[in-house]
Enzyme design. Structure first.
Site, mmCIF file in Angstrom:
data_model
loop_
_atom_site.group_PDB
_atom_site.id
_atom_site.type_symbol
_atom_site.label_atom_id
_atom_site.label_comp_id
_atom_site.label_asym_id
_atom_site.label_seq_id
_atom_site.Cartn_x
_atom_site.Cartn_y
_atom_site.Cartn_z
ATOM 1 C CD GLU A 259 -0.050 0.589 -0.483
ATOM 2 O OE1 GLU A 259 -1.148 -0.149 -0.077
ATOM 3 O OE2 GLU A 259 0.446 0.258 -1.570
ATOM 4 C CG HIS A 278 -3.381 -0.472 -2.975
ATOM 5 N ND1 HIS A 278 -2.570 -1.264 -2.427
ATOM 6 C CD2 HIS A 278 -3.937 -1.337 -4.113
ATOM 7 C CE1 HIS A 278 -2.210 -2.370 -2.775
ATOM 8 N NE2 HIS A 278 -3.112 -2.575 -3.856
HETATM 9 N N1 LIG Z 1 -2.986 -1.945 -7.574
HETATM 10 C C1 LIG Z 1 -3.709 -2.622 -7.475
HETATM 11 O O1 LIG Z 1 -4.704 -2.491 -6.650
HETATM 12 C C2 LIG Z 1 -3.495 -4.165 -7.907
HETATM 13 C C3 LIG Z 1 -2.282 -4.716 -8.109
HETATM 14 N N2 LIG Z 1 -2.122 -5.664 -8.577
HETATM 15 C C4 LIG Z 1 -0.676 -6.217 -8.644
HETATM 16 O O2 LIG Z 1 -0.235 -6.301 -9.915
HETATM 17 C C5 LIG Z 1 0.572 -7.083 -10.453
HETATM 18 C C6 LIG Z 1 0.690 -7.770 -11.679
HETATM 19 O O3 LIG Z 1 -0.371 -8.609 -11.246
HETATM 20 P P1 LIG Z 1 -1.038 -9.688 -12.511
HETATM 21 O O4 LIG Z 1 -0.926 -9.155 -13.805
HETATM 22 O O5 LIG Z 1 -2.252 -10.298 -11.940
HETATM 23 O O6 LIG Z 1 0.183 -10.847 -12.312
HETATM 24 P P2 LIG Z 1 0.662 -11.937 -13.300
HETATM 25 O O7 LIG Z 1 1.183 -13.030 -12.351
HETATM 26 O O8 LIG Z 1 -0.442 -12.419 -14.185
HETATM 27 O O9 LIG Z 1 1.740 -11.261 -14.128
HETATM 28 C C7 LIG Z 1 2.838 -10.737 -13.516
HETATM 29 C C8 LIG Z 1 4.054 -10.943 -14.602
HETATM 30 O O10 LIG Z 1 5.374 -10.225 -14.097
HETATM 31 C C9 LIG Z 1 6.141 -11.241 -14.564
HETATM 32 N N3 LIG Z 1 7.602 -11.114 -13.744
HETATM 33 C C10 LIG Z 1 8.023 -11.700 -12.688
HETATM 34 N N4 LIG Z 1 9.093 -11.075 -12.194
HETATM 35 C C11 LIG Z 1 9.624 -10.223 -13.016
HETATM 36 C C12 LIG Z 1 10.583 -9.667 -13.199
HETATM 37 N N5 LIG Z 1 11.779 -9.562 -12.192
HETATM 38 N N6 LIG Z 1 10.856 -8.504 -14.220
HETATM 39 C C13 LIG Z 1 9.869 -8.442 -15.372
HETATM 40 N N7 LIG Z 1 8.494 -9.295 -15.011
HETATM 41 C C14 LIG Z 1 8.667 -10.247 -14.058
HETATM 42 C C15 LIG Z 1 5.770 -12.544 -14.727
HETATM 43 O O11 LIG Z 1 6.434 -13.427 -15.495
HETATM 44 C C16 LIG Z 1 4.480 -12.374 -15.097
HETATM 45 O O12 LIG Z 1 4.134 -12.450 -16.414
HETATM 46 C C17 LIG Z 1 1.114 -7.937 -9.032
HETATM 47 O O13 LIG Z 1 2.088 -7.293 -8.150
HETATM 48 C C18 LIG Z 1 -0.310 -7.629 -8.046
HETATM 49 O O14 LIG Z 1 -0.079 -7.664 -6.880
HETATM 50 C C19 LIG Z 1 -2.639 -6.437 -8.975
HETATM 51 C C20 LIG Z 1 -4.288 -6.310 -8.789
HETATM 52 C C21 LIG Z 1 -4.614 -4.854 -8.440
HETATM 53 O O1 LIG Z 2 -5.162 -7.635 -5.813
HETATM 54 C C1 LIG Z 2 -3.997 -7.139 -5.685
HETATM 55 O O2 LIG Z 2 -2.940 -7.500 -5.562
HETATM 56 C C2 LIG Z 2 -4.007 -5.590 -5.010
HETATM 57 O O3 LIG Z 2 -3.076 -4.859 -4.943
HETATM 58 C C3 LIG Z 2 -5.509 -5.245 -4.883
HETATM 59 O O4 LIG Z 2 -5.402 -4.523 -3.259
HETATM 60 P P1 LIG Z 2 -6.766 -4.471 -2.413
HETATM 61 O O5 LIG Z 2 -7.485 -5.769 -2.379
HETATM 62 O O6 LIG Z 2 -7.705 -3.388 -3.221
HETATM 63 O O7 LIG Z 2 -6.245 -4.065 -1.188
#
Ligand SMILES: NC(=O)C1=CN([C@@H]2O[C@H](COP(=O)(O)OP(=O)(O)OC[C@H]3O[C@@H](n4cnc5c(N)ncnc54)[C@H](O)[C@@H]3O)[C@@H](O)[C@H]2O)C=CC1
Ligand SMILES: O=C(O)C(=O)COP(=O)(O)O
Length: 526
Positions: A259, A278
């Site tokens: 990115e 993103h």
């Molecule tokens: N696009 C964006 O802007 C955002 C992206 N994210 C990303 O979203 C993802 C999830 O975030 P949350 O739900 O808050 O995290 P979380 O920690 O609550 O959930 C992650 C889940 O993935 C599971 N997990 C771990 N390894 C695994 C595997 N090998 N196979 C299947 N499941 C597995 C865990 O057991 C957990 O339940 C993270 O990668 C985070 O960085 C989060 C916020 C914003």
């Molecule tokens: O919280 C996360 O894991 C995100 O991916 C959000 O990313 P950002 O803070 O919007 O650059």
């Protein structure tokens, strides 16, 4: 004033909060070399996903105490390198959950109904409907990989849309999945049965390219995949090839292997792909949430308080943390005291938790005790982040014992430090909510608040000895703030604990040890 570098765009409300306790410098779009060059002057670094905090940055950060990630994913931070250096890494685990889940759902419905392309088509002057015929999500199977905070909210809303949810999460209990109305299945079953697949797991070495050519080949040719988790969990080249060959229905991606996304075959595809830069966490609400959450934690750490969502020290619920904080201060003070009495060569530390302390999570208490124990040797190099690691590397064995009976205090803590030659012990408790008391030293009962400068003696309990020490201190112009003697037997051994207003002058300790009846004397600085 401590200095905070903010190297990604963060909501003003968080910056205002930090400005109350620190000088806040906002410098976004720094190159890696620029960041390495300026980081030495900073006590805290606040970032989003745009800044890469590499081992090189951490090596240069000789003043840094905390890295605050205003969001969830810390895959852009070299957390092991930060831990080794005692830098606490915090994030905002829940601040953007809803934003990321809603973006995922928007992506899924956009993929199903071709909304982005239909919009572009209409605005370019056309009125075309046939090419944008979509599919319904109702009664379709949604495969959720990673049923954590975001994944479970997506699953809950998707169920309300009438979807069947298959989930794969090796760390989740069957009961939790059932509560969420999801069927936990093996990955291959999820791949082959899902009409939509959405990813909500962290990027780790194990999840890198989890969705590769082999996985894609197992999916239905109509399957649409959404990634609002992390770039790199999908092999982008394999995905583009599968889409181009018509072996997959579509893909909506918010995150990319590199990115910002520049050249990519994904950009050359048509209706079947939707790409966003993103944006998952980019809502007004989420940005305010994460900015406040992380700014508060940076402020607390700069003020010497523990952080509530540290990723490299044990996490605690805020209510538990509030209750444990005074006990952690007690543990640290007692660790420091017993470390100074033992003279540094400690081979094992027994941590005895009594009363209400015995029923609590002991890990923060043990870590605080180790921090205190090591601080005479390591000074500010040791903190809650690296205390456990430092103790292990020094071969200090930690033994924990619990006794839930309440004695004189609701909760008390005893630390017993064993060295090659001797064993020293100290006990302490809280008076009221947060007043610390030292309640015994080497099993001699006392009751004194810890103070900055203390003098301790072990002596024979006999007339005149206290007076002699008092006049000796007077002759060196040392003011005694308080004094207490603890003994087990009349005319047996006793300890005397003096709180003094200033550091002890050179030579006084030697004079004290010359007083007849004094067995040992220690200066303790807490
Ligand atoms: N696009 C964006 O802007 C955002 C992206 N994210 C990303 O979203 C993802 C999830 O975030 P949350 O739900 O808050 O995290 P979380 O920690 O609550 O959930 C992650 C889940 O993935 C599971 N997990 C771990 N390894 C695994 C595997 N090998 N196979 C299947 N499941 C597995 C865990 O057991 C957990 O339940 C993270 O990668 C985070 O960085 C989060 C916020 C914003
Ligand atoms: O919280 C996360 O894991 C995100 O991916 C959000 O990313 P950002 O803070 O919007 O650059």
């Amino acid at each position: 004033m401590p200095k905070v570098l903010v190297s990604d765009p963060i909501e003003q409300v968080g910056l205002d909060l930090l400005a109350q306790v620190a000088q806040v410098d906002v410098q976004t779009n720094l190159s890696p070399a620029e960041l390495v060059a300026i980081i030495p002057g900073y006590d805290a670094l606040m970032i989003r996903s745009g800044t890469r905090v590499t081992a090189e940055v951490i090596a240069a950060a000789n003043q840094l105490k905390i890295i605050g990630r205003a969001g969830v994913g810390v895959d852009n931070v070299d957390v092991p390198a930060a831990t080794r250096k005692g830098i606490v890494v915090v994030n905002s685990p829940e601040g953007n959950t809803i934003a990321a889940a809603e973006h995922t759902l928007a992506m899924m419905l956009s993929l199903a109904r071709h909304i982005p392309d239909a919009n572009v088509s209409l605005k370019s002057g056309a009125w075309e409907r046939k090419p944008f015929t979509g599919v319904e999500v109702y009664k379709k199977a949604l495969g959720v990989i990673g049923l954590g905070k975001i994944g479970s909210h997506v699953a809950t809303v998707a169920r309300a849309l009438g979807m069947r949810i298959l989930a794969y999460d090796p760390y989740l209990s069957i009961e939790r999945a059932e509560q969420l109305g999801c069927r936990l299945v093996e990955l291959d079953v999820l791949f082959s049965e899902s009409d939509f697949i959405t990813l909500h797991l962290p990027k780790t070495p194990e999840t890198q390219h989890l969705i590769n050519a082999a996985a894609l080949a197992k999916m239905k040719p109509t399957c649409r995949i959404i990634n609002c988790a992390r770039g790199g969990i999908i092999d982008e080249a394999a995905l583009a090839a599968a889409l181009k060959a018509g072996k997959l229905g579509g893909a909506a991606l918010d995150v990319f292997e590199t990115e910002p996304l520049r050249e990519s075959p994904l950009k050359d595809l048509g209706l079947e792909t939707i790409l966003t830069p993103h944006l998952g966490a980019s809502t007004e609400e989420a940005q305010a949430n994460v900015a406040i959450d992380v700014a508060e934690q940076i402020r607390d750490v700069l003020l010497g308080l523990p952080a509530r969502s540290a990723v490299n020290i044990p996490g605690l619920r805020p209510d538990v943390l509030e209750k444990l904080t005074p006990y952690m201060q007690l543990a640290e003070t007692l660790g420091n005291l017993v470390g100074q009495l033992a003279g540094g060569r400690v081979e094992s530390l027994e941590v005895r938790l009594q009363g209400e302390l015995a029923t609590n999570d002991s890990q923060p208490i043990v870590i605080a005790a180790l921090k205190g124990l090591l601080s005479p040797a390591l000074r500010e190099r040791v903190n809650y982040v690296n205390a456990g690691l430092e103790a292990k590397e020094r071969g200090i064995r930690v033994v924990e014992t619990r006794d839930s009976d309440e004695r004189d205090y609701t909760g008390s803590l005893q630390l017993i430090a064993k060295g090659p030659l001797e064993t020293r012990s100290v006990t302490g408790a809280l008076l009221g909510a947060d007043e610390l008391r030292i309640t015994s030293i080497d099993d001699f009962p006392i009751n004194v608040p810890p103070t900055r400068y203390m003098l301790l003696t072990v002596h024979r309990d006999m007339p005149g000895i206290i007076g002699k020490i008092g006049s000796l201190l007077g002759s060196f112009n040392v003011n005694i703030a308080s004094m207490q003697v603890g003994r087990k037997l009349v005319r047996g051994d006793a300890v005397m604990v003096l709180s003094i207003d200033d550091p002890l002058p050179e030579g006084l300790l030697t004079e004290i040890t010359k007083v007849s009846g004094i067995r040992d004397a220690y200066i303790v600085n807490l």
